[in-house]
Structures are given as C-alpha cells and as structure tokens.
Write a protein that holds these residues in place. Structure first.
Motif, short mmCIF file in Angstrom:
data_model
loop_
_atom_site.label_atom_id
_atom_site.label_comp_id
_atom_site.label_asym_id
_atom_site.label_seq_id
_atom_site.Cartn_x
_atom_site.Cartn_y
_atom_site.Cartn_z
N ARG A 81 0.80 -1.22 -0.18
CA ARG A 81 -0.23 -0.03 -0.03
C ARG A 81 1.01 1.36 0.02
NH1 ARG A 81 -3.21 -2.06 5.01
NH2 ARG A 81 -1.25 -3.34 4.91
N MET A 82 1.00 2.24 -1.24
CA MET A 82 1.99 2.75 -1.46
C MET A 82 1.23 4.18 -1.00
SD MET A 82 4.47 4.06 -4.50
CE MET A 82 3.05 4.89 -5.64
N LEU A 83 1.82 4.85 -0.11
CA LEU A 83 1.38 6.45 -0.06
C LEU A 83 1.87 7.22 -1.13
CD1 LEU A 83 -0.19 8.77 1.27
CD2 LEU A 83 1.83 9.00 2.86
N ASN A 84 1.09 7.92 -1.84
CA ASN A 84 1.79 8.81 -3.04
C ASN A 84 1.84 10.29 -2.36
OD1 ASN A 84 2.22 10.72 -5.30
ND2 ASN A 84 1.49 8.87 -6.39
N VAL A 85 2.85 10.77 -1.99
CA VAL A 85 2.78 12.32 -1.54
C VAL A 85 2.45 13.15 -2.34
CG1 VAL A 85 4.34 11.59 0.49
CG2 VAL A 85 5.38 12.66 -1.62
N ALA B 203 10.81 18.60 2.14
CA ALA B 203 12.03 18.59 2.56
C ALA B 203 13.09 18.39 1.42
CB ALA B 203 12.41 17.63 3.57
N ALA B 204 13.08 17.73 0.35
CA ALA B 204 13.89 17.57 -0.77
C ALA B 204 13.77 18.87 -1.41
CB ALA B 204 13.42 16.22 -1.35
N ARG B 205 12.69 19.39 -1.88
CA ARG B 205 12.54 20.66 -2.71
C ARG B 205 13.17 21.84 -2.10
NH1 ARG B 205 10.71 19.27 -8.01
NH2 ARG B 205 10.99 16.96 -8.09
N GLY B 206 13.13 21.83 -0.88
CA GLY B 206 13.66 23.06 -0.02
C GLY B 206 15.04 23.18 -0.26
N PHE B 207 15.70 21.95 -0.54
CA PHE B 207 17.16 22.04 -0.47
C PHE B 207 17.57 21.67 -1.81
CE2 PHE B 207 15.74 22.24 3.90
CZ PHE B 207 16.90 22.76 4.41
N GLY B 208 16.77 21.85 -3.01
CA GLY B 208 17.30 21.44 -4.12
C GLY B 208 17.59 20.01 -4.70
N ARG C 74 14.60 12.99 -5.16
CA ARG C 74 13.86 12.13 -4.19
C ARG C 74 12.89 12.82 -3.47
NH1 ARG C 74 19.51 12.34 -0.91
NH2 ARG C 74 19.70 12.52 -3.31
N GLY C 75 11.95 12.26 -2.50
CA GLY C 75 10.97 12.70 -1.97
C GLY C 75 9.71 12.28 -2.47
N LEU C 76 9.68 11.16 -3.43
CA LEU C 76 8.57 10.56 -3.92
C LEU C 76 8.79 9.38 -4.43
CD1 LEU C 76 5.84 12.33 -4.75
CD2 LEU C 76 6.76 12.79 -7.06
N ALA D 255 -0.28 15.04 4.05
CA ALA D 255 0.52 16.45 4.27
C ALA D 255 1.51 16.21 5.10
CB ALA D 255 -0.56 17.53 4.74
N THR D 256 1.53 15.59 6.26
CA THR D 256 2.84 15.33 7.03
C THR D 256 3.82 14.50 6.51
OG1 THR D 256 1.09 15.45 8.90
CG2 THR D 256 3.23 14.27 9.40
N TYR D 257 3.62 13.45 5.50
CA TYR D 257 4.35 12.64 5.00
C TYR D 257 5.33 13.57 3.77
CZ TYR D 257 3.87 8.43 7.68
OH TYR D 257 3.74 7.47 8.56
N ARG D 258 4.22 14.40 3.10
CA ARG D 258 4.92 15.27 2.09
C ARG D 258 5.85 16.19 2.65
NH1 ARG D 258 1.76 19.11 -2.25
NH2 ARG D 258 0.97 17.15 -3.07
N THR D 259 5.38 16.58 3.96
CA THR D 259 6.40 17.67 4.51
C THR D 259 7.96 16.89 4.84
OG1 THR D 259 4.70 18.95 5.46
CG2 THR D 259 6.65 19.05 6.73
N ALA D 260 7.70 15.67 5.32
CA ALA D 260 8.88 14.82 5.83
C ALA D 260 9.85 14.37 4.67
CB ALA D 260 8.67 13.62 6.56
N THR D 261 9.31 14.58 3.41
CA THR D 261 10.00 13.86 2.37
C THR D 261 9.90 14.91 1.22
OG1 THR D 261 7.82 13.07 1.47
CG2 THR D 261 9.06 11.56 2.99
#
Lengths: 582, 582
Positions: B33-37, B314-319, B323-325, B305-311
């Motif tokens: 069961r994959m959570l798609n962020v 986070a990734a996009r904010g640091f270029g 990753r993160g998806l 939204a919590t998992y998106r925030t953690a992944t």
C-alpha cells in the motif's frame, strides 16, 4: 553570479538598509493588495524594492525614492511560461520579449527547437545570445531531438556533444522536450547518448497519451514533466508518477479549459502553465500566460492555487529558486493587476524596474541570422501530381485547436490514375517539400478540414523540420504559392486563381519576421481575412498547417518523406501501404 | 555525476528493460500500500527497482530477481532530516548513520558546526569524508558562523575563503544556519563576506523570534529557512515572507507539538522536519524523523501532508530533485511501515538496497580525529570563587525542553564577599572554562532549574564554542568534575561528595565518543540514573547544560567570557553591570 564579492556586498548593505527603512527604498509599491501565493492570502501592504530584489513586505510605512500608488491594484508574482518555442510568435526573440513581458510573463523557458532544426547549433547560439539581452528572463532548454524523427529531413542535426558544449551557459536549464519517446523505449543509442549526457540535469518530457509501463520506462530515464497532456486521466496518471504537468494553451493546442479542474493547492507543485506555440496575433488579442490564468479561474480553478501554479510552482519545477513569490530576498518580478479574478494586467515590474518603452529601447540584442534558408528552385504544378491505385486512401483529418489529427480513409475523385482534391467534401491536396538543400524530397497526401474552396496556402513553418508545406484545391495554385514562398525566402502565402493574394515574409530561417511585432500582427490580420474569404474559418490556419508534419504526435501526419502513421512510426503510401523506413 | 556516459547508458538500458518488464527488475516490493505524497492517495501497487532507482509503480505484475512481500506493509518515501548536527548524537558520523537510517532517515543535511568550532576546516573535511562513506545520503551545509559570536572563545575560525574552498564538493548544498543575524543587521564585514560568497546558493537561516523589518532585512540577504521557530504566529509571518519553516524536535528543542497544526497541503512546500540536536538515547527510545511524523499526526496534522512535509517538501527546499516521491526515475529511498498513522518503521530501502547489518559493515569511513582537544591544566576549587558586591544578581533560569532561558534576578547566600549556590532554591553555580588553549578564560554565574541537591556535573559539549561547562553545589566537586573531564579529554562527568560517580568519555574533539552507539546509550542511561539520584529530573540534563553558553539564543547565557545578555548581545557582570566587549 558574474558579480564579484565586493559588488555583492555593496548590494547586500543597500538591501539591509532599505529593508530596515534606514534609507528610502529604490522603489516602493504603496498599499497594494498583495496575493501571497505561499499562503493564498490577499493583504494590503507596501512592497519595498532595492535593485532587482524585494526587500520588504507586510509593512505599511516604507518610503521610496520612487513610489507607485498601489491602492487600486493587486500585486502578484511575475508569470512563468515553462515551455515555449518563441519562433512560433513569428518574430525575433526581442519582439517576443516585448509581447510577452508586457503581458506579465517575466520568465520564459524557451526551447529554440524550430530554428535548431533549420540551422543547428547556430540557432541555439543565436537564442542564447538573445537571452542575454532580453528584458524578461529568457532561459533556454537545449533542443533535444533535432531532427525530431528519422521520418523527415531536417536542415541540421544536434548530437549529444553539441548539446554538452552549451550545457554550462548561465541561461541553460537543461534538456528540452524529449519528444523521441519511441527512441527511448527502443533504446536507440543516439537517444540514450543525450539522456546520459544530461543525467542529473533537468530533462523536459513530451509524451502525449503515454501511460502504463512505457511511461514508467520513459520516466525511469530522468524525464520530469509533460506539456502534451490533453486529458484529465492522463494528467492524473502522470502526476501520480511524479511528473509536472505543464498545462498548455497555445494557438492550436488549447488544453487549459480541459485541465483547469486539476488545479488545487495539493496538485499545484506538480502543475505549471505554458504556451508552447502562440502567434503574435493570438498574444495581442487574447494574451499570454495571463490568458491561461483567467481562463482557468473562469473554469472554476481556485484563484490562489492558479496563481501559485503560474508562478511559484513553475519556478520550482525548473530549479528557479529566486522567484515566484513576493517576499524579501526574491526577485522583484511583479505583475500589477486591476482585477485578480480576470487577471487584468495594469503594469509589470521586471527585476525591480517598471516595464515601459524605455525598457525595450535599451536592450542589446543579436542581429538576425538565417537569411537564405529556403534552398529550393522554383517548382511547377506537375510536382504535385498524385498517381495512385484507386479513389480510396488515407486522408489526414484536422481537429480544430488540436495538433492530434485523425487518420481517415476517404474516397476522392479519381481520374487519369490520379486522386484529386475534393473541396466538396472539404478535402485538399497537401505536399511537403524538403527545403534545406539535402535531397529535394516531396511528400504528398490529402487533408480534410481546412474549408478552403479555391486556391492554396503555403508555409515554411512546419514542425519540426520546417520544410515547405502547401495545401490547395489545385496543383497550379499550390506551385505558385510555393514559388512565392521561395521568392520571399520563407513565410506564409495565400494564392487564389493564379494570383498571390496575401503573404507574410519570414526570412529568419524561414521561421521569423524581421519586422516589429505590430507589423506582423497587421499582416496576420490580413491573411486571416484572406483565408476567410477562401472559406477557411479555422482560428489559426497556418498553425494547424504547421503541425501537419509533426510525426511525433498521433495519428496521421505528412513529411517530405510522405504520409506518416504516427501511431506506429512508419511511412505509408497514398494507397495506405506500409513503407519500410530506410 | 562521476559516472561516465557509457556506464550511465548501460544503466538507462537496464532501467528501460526492467520498467517495461522485458526482464525481471532487480528488486520488487510486491502489492504494497503505497502512499503517494504527490496526490495524497494510498493505493496497492508493486514498486519495481533497478539499481538505485524506482522504475515502476501503479502496476501489479512486476517480477523481480529479488522480491519483498509488501502485502502487510505501507511504503512511503525515505525521510529527510533537513538540519542536524550529528555531533549531538555523541557518536561518530558512521554511528549516527546507523541510528538514523535504521529509523527511516535516508537523507540528512548536516551542519558540522560543533566540530568546526573545535577543529575548524579539519572538522568540515572529516564530515565531508564521512559523507562519502555513509549508507544514508549525508549532505553538508557548511558551518557559516564559526565562531558563532564574539562573546565566546572558540577553538577555530572559518572565514569566507575557507568555506568557498569546500563549496564545490559534491556533498555540499550551501551555507548552514546563518545564526549571526545581529551581524547581518549591523552590516558586519566578515558576516557579509560569507553571504556574498554564497550569493545564489542555498543559505540556511536561524532567526528565533525575528520579525518585521529586521526579518525583511535578514531575508533580503538570501536566507531561505528557519528551524528556530517556536510559535505559530512566528511561523506564519515567516511563511508569508517565503521562508521554509523547518519544524524541529531535538532533545531539548521540542517544537513539533506546538507547530503540528501548521501542516496542510497548502503550507507543506514551506515546511519540513529536522532534529537539530538529538542524543543517541533519545533516537533509540523515541525515534528520529519518524518520531516527528507520528507526533504531528497524533496532534491532528493531516497524514498525507505530514508525509509530504517529511519527504518531498524537505527535498525540494534543499534542491534535491531526485528524491521525496515514490515514482519512476526517483531514488529508491523507501520506508516500509507496518502502520501509517503511527509511522511504525518495518524496513528501510536506501538507493534500492534493503538496509541491514551488512549495509553498515561494508562502509568506508574515516578514522576519528580530534583527540587531545582539551587544552587545559587541572584546576582547583579556588578558580570557581565568585566575589561580587552583594547577595542579589542575575541568575540564568532554565526552561525544561527549551534552549531559550529566562533572565532572573535572585538573592543568594552572601558571605565573605562571595555569592554562593543555593540548592534550597534550586540555584547552582555555573562556570565555563576556555579549553582550546587560547586564553584560559573562566566565566562564572548562577543557574536555576537543574534540581541537583549535591555535587557537580561537567561537560565539554557546550554550544557553540564547546568550552568546558560545569554546574555544581560546591566549588570542590566542580573542580573534580572538570579535572576528570580533562583526564578523559572530553565527555560528561557527574561528581558527588568528592567522588566521580559516573562519566562518558567523548574524546573526538571533546564532542563524540569512539564507542558503538549502543555502548554510549548504556552509559547515558547510567548517567541519567546518577543525575536522578542527585535530584535532577530534567529529561536531558547534559543537553540543557550544553545550551547554556549559546549566546545567540535569548535571554541570559554564559560563556568563557562571562554572563551574556543575549537579547542585547553584550556581557554583564555578576552584579548585572554591562561590560564593554573588546
């Protein structure tokens, strides 16, 4: 980052002083209703600007050396066109700049794919030089598929090393629309060479209708977005697979109405807007990215999410971290609107400077290139004869405002072993003539949907190889149209009854005018009137014409090599037989 | 991008074949069961992996050379710790790797600020070398403020040129927490030198309670985020001004509960999680980023939204765009969970490889450095005498689980011209001893809140200069604690009644153990028990101790130079008089 550290420090000191209000800001927009695309809130505030950067928001007491009264206005971040071939505006990059920036497009990410197909790396260099001079921030994605396919003859080729040689130019973001997805799936060496050379860089996609495992394979090679999405379900699969869907609304590729209801805050980071191909007439009459915004909102898209999509989401999808938000430290790319919902542009500020006539007068732009690119001797009517086995065969079916075509099979008048155009059922003859001096190929076929009852139209703008494309009711007018086009060294031509009735010269690589945009607009108006008189009521007949050779798009297309079954990527004869591609 | 084009092409071919199912994938997680962020959906799918990349999702029929049955599990992207000083885990970077990666943190963005304050550029190089060997992706932001302030004596200095010399290392993202915001506002030349050197690069912020025009000025210099946010209103202003708020939960900086209700899909791109400083005991008992996720969800934050925030956020904010998806083309950094809501980690896959003991056994890590860093001769009790004018003076007020302190004024026992500790009102003496061999400074003061009724504790871990810090009820036990610490060459020490009762050696720069993490945990347990026996019931007494010298954080602090009024950035005497800083 060409400035030295001392200059940057001087800038930083000025920003600190102006942000703190120790000294007046260079520019202050006073008491404007600012839409914050980070939060979705609209709040009245001053926006203080120092040099090219915003240095103050959420404050009502800044003072500026120059001030703009914003009390009747809204402020939003500058719009970003994430995928555009500026050649499609039929004017030089500097004129595109003037048209689009005045509409609020402060950043455009260009793929000079058209000129590259004619002139190769010289075309890319011309655009890179132009990008250093435009008032808007013109960024370049390097044209990845020149030629676009083996099914047509282009003027030039770009291999992986050509692209790598330009990769580190400060205006380059990465690789432009990687349209040869069949080549990816087939593990074509030259195709993989380019993908490998840009491993870890930004790679634009182009994968109409691709889904399932083939889409997985394409994405596994590093492709990140798609501007060819036309359906909601297609969009949802692509977003689920991490793609950014660049909602497009060009001059015939009108997708924004169908896709507007995708827009919300959850999906916004996986969306952006683009125009791809928009004529100057279309920009002047309807707008540029502003048009997409107002259309999406009118279709019910939430306002704040729509503006976020056009700005912040677009910027982040392409690694542009310095823009897309009205906040301290961000580029002062600001659109002032008299109305938010209908996106009525009242003023534009680019890098802290209000855009006006002076903005454009002061630019340093390269001299046009690519004159004399129509390498073809005059033709005669016999060139267009279409001998075949019988009356019935494949006919390209135009779909108004789409670049996808239908693959029809129709019976046409058949005499003397030739099939003929049949204006009675709206079927014209179509031919594509190679014009780069390589082989003199001529591809012939039939097309339904132009509405022309008498005469011919020709163009040297035909995706992606930009050979000469001509459609007509009779071979004589077709020949005259082509010959006038050769004489003009590129352009659009309309012929009726043995007379050239109207034309537009496009001598820059056979793609762009060297006139001011307004003069091109006037001539396009005249051409539109002429085509209406000929029975053609398509919104953009020359744009629809230009997409007939685009063999990467379903279903039936035509190039200088002949009719193309674009679903299976091979040539077919006028009788519908498959031709082995050499 | 060290691989050559031929190797990359070989990879691309394998990915294409495996994505299409032409051959078995290297690894398939079946029916998970994959959570798609990207969309917030949870759907059952196979995840096919080739090498380090995901090559297939939304398919239920992949076959793998190795398969994991995912039918009882959830899959989410690997977690990202966006701001961490791994030294605070008191173990070597390789041990931090083992602790955090096993908890699902597949990427950590480290600021080796602690070791840099002791060893300078050698400390940064040690972490860069470690980052090339860890199993997790350890990225480095270069420590921007060493020393953190002129109000203390650090072991080393890093100037702009030192930082520039490491800027192009492949593991470097940009500049770490720019904590000297007073220096920015004051246009300090050395401070602006560093900001100018990183113009256009990523610059981490650190600006507790900063708002209004001072925040505007700080942001105008290119700072992009803040992990020091403790209040909702502070967070909202910072997000409105374009900052990414890195919600932190360290061992004493417990912000996630207060900030969890910020989390939604609209704000997620402007949020991320970080631990900043977390002890190994804390990681072992409560977790790492997994703890922040489960705590935020328990406080009511929406799950997706919590998992998106953690992944992804986070990734996009640091270029970090790779990753993160969980999608084709993305890094196969995957956390398998037995439960989504409580974030129960059942397995971790890093770059396509399941993480197990072998993962850590095969790493190449640098030998520890920085032995012999406590450059101080043994002391005697007289060093801690505190002569002053009367019984009443400033006392630092500890706030449990906060690094902010209160500035108290209290009356204490006063005899022989000296003020004394007063366990009766929970006030201890505190001293900070310079230990880098520069000047032998000793700063003295009083602190309320440790609960210790008898004895002393000492540490060589004290932000940010990491001098020796000692608190106690009497000068003799303080001297013994310091002398034991010198003998150990760094660590934590607890002394009661003239006897060393418990200690933990931290010989690597006086900050980190050279033991396995489990041994450090055991000793920390023993220390905790010892401190409880001494009357101290703080969750993390040595971490609270470590923040007493952090003069960039309000309100009253102490360094080797003396008591610091951290609100006004100057020293004060034991009698509360302001001292002019030399």
């Amino acid at each position: 980052m060409t400035k030295n550290r001392t200059d940057i420090k001087t800038n930083l000191k000025a920003r600190i002083d102006q942000a703190l209000g120790r000294v007046d800001a260079d520019l202050v927009i006073r008491a404007v209703r600012m839409l914050n695309v980070a939060t979705g809130e609209v709040e009245r505030t001053d926006i203080a600007i120092c040099g090219d950067k915003i240095v103050g928001t959420y404050d009502d007491n800044y003072r500026g050396r120059r001030e703009i009264d914003g009390s009747d206005l809204f402020a939003v971040p500058g719009f970003i066109d994430t995928h555009v071939h500026p050649e499609s505006s039929l004017v030089q990059p500097g004129e595109f700049d003037r048209l689009a920036l005045s509409r609020g497009t402060t950043t455009a990410i260009a793929d000079p794919h058209e000129i590259s197909n004619v002139l190769g790396i010289a075309g890319l260099r011309y655009f890179l030089e132009a990008a250093e001079g435009t008032a808007m921030d013109l960024r370049i994605n390097l044209s990845s598929c020149v030629p676009a396919s083996a099914l047509e003859t282009s003027g030039a080729r770009l291999d992986a090393d050509d692209l790598v040689s330009l990769r580190d130019h400060p205006k380059v973001i990465g690789l432009a629309e990687f349209m040869n997805f069949p080549g990816v799936l087939a593990k074509d060496e030259a195709v993989l060479d380019k993908l490998a050379a840009f491993d870890g860089w930004h790679i634009d996609g182009h994968s109409p209708l691709l889904g399932g495992r083939p889409l997985n394979a394409y994405l596994a090679c590093g492709v990140r977005n798609c501007h060819e999405v036309t359906h909601r379900d297609e969009a949802l699969e692509k977003i689920r697979k991490g793609m950014q869907v660049l909602i497009r609304d060009g001059s015939v590729t009108r997708d924004v109405e169908a896709l507007a209801d995708l827009i919300d805050m959850t999906r916004s980071p996986f969306l952006a807007f683009c125009t791809d191909d928009r004529t100057p007439l279309h920009i002047a009459e309807d707008g540029h990215i502003d048009y997409l915004i107002r259309t999406a909102i009118a279709k019910g898209a939430p306002m704040a999410a729509t503006y976020r999509t056009a700005t912040w989401s677009a910027a982040r999808g392409f690694g542009l971290t310095d823009r897309g938000l009205l906040a301290p430290g961000y580029l002062a790319d600001i659109v002032l609107l008299s109305d938010l919902e209908s996106c009525q542009v009242a003023g534009v500020i680019k890098s802290g400077r209000p855009v006006d006539a002076e903005t454009f007068a002061g630019r340093r732009l390269p001299a046009p290139i690519g004159y004399g690119s129509i390498k073809r001797a005059p033709v005669d009517a016999a060139l267009f004869r279409t001998p075949c086995a019988g009356p019935t065969g494949p006919v390209i079916g135009l779909v108004p405002q789409k670049i996808i075509t239908e693959a029809l099979v129709l019976s046409l008048p058949y005499t003397g072993g030739e099939r003929h155009a049949d204006p009675g059922q709206d079927v014209l003859k179509v031919a594509v003539l190679e014009r780069h001096g390589h082989n003199g190929n001529v591809g012939r076929g039939f097309v339904k949907g132009f509405g022309i009852t008498d005469g011919a139209i020709a163009s040297s703008f035909g995706h992606d190889a930009h050979n000469i494309i001509v459609v007509g009711t009779n071979d004589e007018d077709m020949a005259l149209a082509v010959n006038r086009l050769i004489e003009l060294q590129g352009g659009f031509v309309a012929v009726v009854g043995g007379q050239v009735r109207q034309d537009l010269p496009l001598p820059i690589a056979g793609l762009m005018s060297d006139w001011p945009a307004e003069d091109v607009e006037r001539r396009l108006h005249a051409l539109r009137e002429q085509l209406r008189a000929m029975g053609c009521h398509l919104d953009e007949p020359f744009v629809q014409l230009a997409f007939l050779p685009l063999s990467m798009i379903p279903h039936l297309k035509i190039t200088d090599r002949g009719l193309v079954d674009a679903d299976h990527h091979h040539l077919i004869t006028l009788d519908g037989d498959r031709v082995t591609v050499g």
